[in-house]
Design a protein around this motif. Structure first.
Motif, PDB file in Angstrom:
ATOM      1  N   ALA A  26      32.898   9.523  26.576  1.00  0.00           N
ATOM      2  CA  ALA A  26      32.339   8.640  25.813  1.00  0.00           C
ATOM      3  C   ALA A  26      30.971   9.641  25.649  1.00  0.00           C
ATOM      4  O   ALA A  26      30.005   9.295  24.890  1.00  0.00           O
ATOM      5  N   LYS A  27      30.551  10.243  27.062  1.00  0.00           N
ATOM      6  CA  LYS A  27      29.092  10.911  27.075  1.00  0.00           C
ATOM      7  C   LYS A  27      29.454  12.085  26.278  1.00  0.00           C
ATOM      8  O   LYS A  27      28.259  12.932  25.435  1.00  0.00           O
ATOM      9  N   ASP A  28      31.013  12.460  25.825  1.00  0.00           N
ATOM     10  CA  ASP A  28      30.375  13.238  24.270  1.00  0.00           C
ATOM     11  C   ASP A  28      30.150  13.343  23.626  1.00  0.00           C
ATOM     12  O   ASP A  28      29.137  14.233  22.364  1.00  0.00           O
ATOM     13  N   ILE A  29      29.929  11.955  22.810  1.00  0.00           N
ATOM     14  CA  ILE A  29      28.958  10.745  21.590  1.00  0.00           C
ATOM     15  C   ILE A  29      27.944  10.402  21.653  1.00  0.00           C
ATOM     16  O   ILE A  29      26.893  10.165  21.294  1.00  0.00           O
ATOM     17  N   MET A  30      28.040   9.255  22.921  1.00  0.00           N
ATOM     18  CA  MET A  30      26.745   9.184  23.328  1.00  0.00           C
ATOM     19  C   MET A  30      25.744   9.217  24.481  1.00  0.00           C
ATOM     20  O   MET A  30      25.880  10.036  24.833  1.00  0.00           O
ATOM     21  N   PRO A  31      24.248   8.655  23.910  1.00  0.00           N
ATOM     22  CA  PRO A  31      23.503   9.570  24.832  1.00  0.00           C
ATOM     23  C   PRO A  31      23.138   9.050  26.173  1.00  0.00           C
ATOM     24  O   PRO A  31      23.653   7.822  26.617  1.00  0.00           O
ATOM     25  N   THR A  32      22.187   9.791  26.696  1.00  0.00           N
ATOM     26  CA  THR A  32      22.117   9.372  27.807  1.00  0.00           C
ATOM     27  C   THR A  32      20.956   8.280  28.195  1.00  0.00           C
ATOM     28  O   THR A  32      20.116   8.882  27.409  1.00  0.00           O
ATOM     29  N   LEU A  33      21.132   7.236  28.875  1.00  0.00           N
ATOM     30  CA  LEU A  33      19.529   6.814  28.344  1.00  0.00           C
ATOM     31  C   LEU A  33      18.446   7.276  28.762  1.00  0.00           C
ATOM     32  O   LEU A  33      17.371   7.124  28.182  1.00  0.00           O
ATOM     33  N   ILE A  86      19.354   3.783  15.408  1.00  0.00           N
ATOM     34  CA  ILE A  86      20.674   4.252  15.567  1.00  0.00           C
ATOM     35  C   ILE A  86      21.744   3.102  16.700  1.00  0.00           C
ATOM     36  O   ILE A  86      21.173   3.477  17.646  1.00  0.00           O
ATOM     37  N   ALA A  87      22.551   3.546  16.014  1.00  0.00           N
ATOM     38  CA  ALA A  87      23.707   2.563  16.599  1.00  0.00           C
ATOM     39  C   ALA A  87      24.372   3.393  17.424  1.00  0.00           C
ATOM     40  O   ALA A  87      25.371   4.778  16.047  1.00  0.00           O
ATOM     41  N   TYR A  88      25.222   4.498  18.046  1.00  0.00           N
ATOM     42  CA  TYR A  88      25.967   5.261  18.732  1.00  0.00           C
ATOM     43  C   TYR A  88      27.397   4.458  19.192  1.00  0.00           C
ATOM     44  O   TYR A  88      27.363   3.601  19.836  1.00  0.00           O
ATOM     45  N   LEU A  89      28.771   4.967  18.822  1.00  0.00           N
ATOM     46  CA  LEU A  89      29.178   3.211  18.697  1.00  0.00           C
ATOM     47  C   LEU A  89      30.633   5.133  19.558  1.00  0.00           C
ATOM     48  O   LEU A  89      31.144   6.102  18.839  1.00  0.00           O
ATOM     49  N   TYR A  90      31.526   4.478  20.311  1.00  0.00           N
ATOM     50  CA  TYR A  90      32.434   5.497  20.689  1.00  0.00           C
ATOM     51  C   TYR A  90      33.612   4.047  21.085  1.00  0.00           C
ATOM     52  O   TYR A  90      33.342   3.316  21.517  1.00  0.00           O
ATOM     53  N   PHE A  91      34.946   4.722  20.970  1.00  0.00           N
ATOM     54  CA  PHE A  91      35.788   3.793  20.669  1.00  0.00           C
ATOM     55  C   PHE A  91      36.861   4.837  21.943  1.00  0.00           C
ATOM     56  O   PHE A  91      37.114   6.317  21.064  1.00  0.00           O
ATOM     57  N   ASN A  92      38.082   3.926  22.079  1.00  0.00           N
ATOM     58  CA  ASN A  92      39.330   4.596  22.928  1.00  0.00           C
ATOM     59  C   ASN A  92      40.560   3.484  22.973  1.00  0.00           C
ATOM     60  O   ASN A  92      40.163   2.611  23.228  1.00  0.00           O
ATOM     61  N   ASP A  93      41.376   4.421  22.699  1.00  0.00           N
ATOM     62  CA  ASP A  93      42.790   3.787  22.725  1.00  0.00           C
ATOM     63  C   ASP A  93      43.984   4.572  22.306  1.00  0.00           C
ATOM     64  O   ASP A  93      44.222   5.251  21.502  1.00  0.00           O
ATOM     65  N   THR A  94      44.523   5.173  23.546  1.00  0.00           N
ATOM     66  CA  THR A  94      45.496   6.105  23.303  1.00  0.00           C
ATOM     67  C   THR A  94      46.861   5.742  22.892  1.00  0.00           C
ATOM     68  O   THR A  94      47.434   7.174  22.697  1.00  0.00           O
ATOM     69  N   VAL A 111      31.437   9.349  10.630  1.00  0.00           N
ATOM     70  CA  VAL A 111      32.452   9.368  11.841  1.00  0.00           C
ATOM     71  C   VAL A 111      31.839  11.089  12.486  1.00  0.00           C
ATOM     72  O   VAL A 111      31.355  12.000  11.715  1.00  0.00           O
ATOM     73  N   VAL A 112      32.092  11.257  13.726  1.00  0.00           N
ATOM     74  CA  VAL A 112      31.492  12.822  14.480  1.00  0.00           C
ATOM     75  C   VAL A 112      33.128  13.062  14.362  1.00  0.00           C
ATOM     76  O   VAL A 112      33.320  12.615  14.983  1.00  0.00           O
ATOM     77  N   ALA A 113      32.808  14.251  13.654  1.00  0.00           N
ATOM     78  CA  ALA A 113      33.756  15.355  13.530  1.00  0.00           C
ATOM     79  C   ALA A 113      34.218  15.690  15.608  1.00  0.00           C
ATOM     80  O   ALA A 113      35.625  16.339  15.368  1.00  0.00           O
ATOM     81  N   GLY A 114      33.679  15.948  16.091  1.00  0.00           N
ATOM     82  CA  GLY A 114      34.134  16.573  18.013  1.00  0.00           C
ATOM     83  C   GLY A 114      34.126  18.198  16.733  1.00  0.00           C
ATOM     84  O   GLY A 114      32.969  18.695  16.445  1.00  0.00           O
ATOM     85  N   ASN A 115      34.441  19.385  18.694  1.00  0.00           N
ATOM     86  CA  ASN A 115      33.658  20.100  18.262  1.00  0.00           C
ATOM     87  C   ASN A 115      35.065  21.196  19.138  1.00  0.00           C
ATOM     88  O   ASN A 115      34.769  21.697  19.265  1.00  0.00           O
TER      89      ASN A 115
END
Length: 182
Positions: free
Chosen positions: A40-47, A152-160, A125-129
């Motif tokens: 998630a740290k790839d997308i989400m900002p640190t506080l 601003i809403a930062y969202l991260y989703f994970n479901d393998t 949707v963030v494309a990633g790099n």
């Protein structure tokens, strides 16, 4: 006999509905030491990297049915000047998809919309790099902005285990998996 039927009904209901738990405790924000936080740290900002804000809301949601999914939402509210500045930075920090993602091998939309709205929020949707942990649709991020709320809403989703989102629109996907009322 009646007790057994009740137990079977409870198990059936849990199987059908799955289990879901959410947390709004920011002390757990990206600090559990799990793979979810690392990705998630790839997308989400640190506080610590956030500028001064008026308010912040955090939601972590874990859903389990047959498969497990995790989502993280951070919604940050700013004054007008800071909101405009932070919104401009989004284009510098993130690359966004410019079209939906369709997989011809399975004839399904992996990501059915690259832009969508929920109430006053406009999401992309963030494309990633290629170097981060973005793997559509298993792990990816979305960023939403609201002129009305100056947030601003930062969202991260994970479901393998998720192979596609399909016909569902992204607004419904976010409502279902993030359990946050935008």
């Amino acid at each position: 006999m009646r007790k057994n039927i009740i137990i079977i009904l409870v198990i059936f209901v849990l199987f059908i509905t799955g289990c879901s738990k959410s947390s709004a405790n920011t002390e757990g924000y990206l600090s559990s030491g799990t793979l979810l936080d690392t990705n998630a740290k790839d997308i989400m900002p640190t506080l610590d990297d956030l500028p001064e804000y008026r308010n912040m809301e955090y939601r972590y949601t874990h859903k389990s049915f047959v498969f497990e999914s995790n989502s993280v939402a951070l919604i940050v509210y700013y004054d007008d000047k800071t909101y405009k500045s932070e919104k401009e930075k989004l284009g510098e920090k993130y690359t966004f998809l410019d079209q939906k993602i369709f997989d011809a091998n399975i004839s399904k939309d992996i990501i059915p919309e690259h832009e969508f709205s929920i109430n006053s929020y406009s999401f992309k949707v963030v494309a990633g790099n290629g170097e981060d942990n973005t793997r559509f649709p298993k792990s990816f991020g979305m960023i939403g902005t609201s002129e009305e709320n100056k947030s601003i809403a930062y969202l991260y989703f994970n479901d393998t285990d998720l192979d596609y989102i399909g016909e569902e629109n992204m607004a419904n996907f976010v409502k279902e998996y993030f359990e946050y009322d935008f």
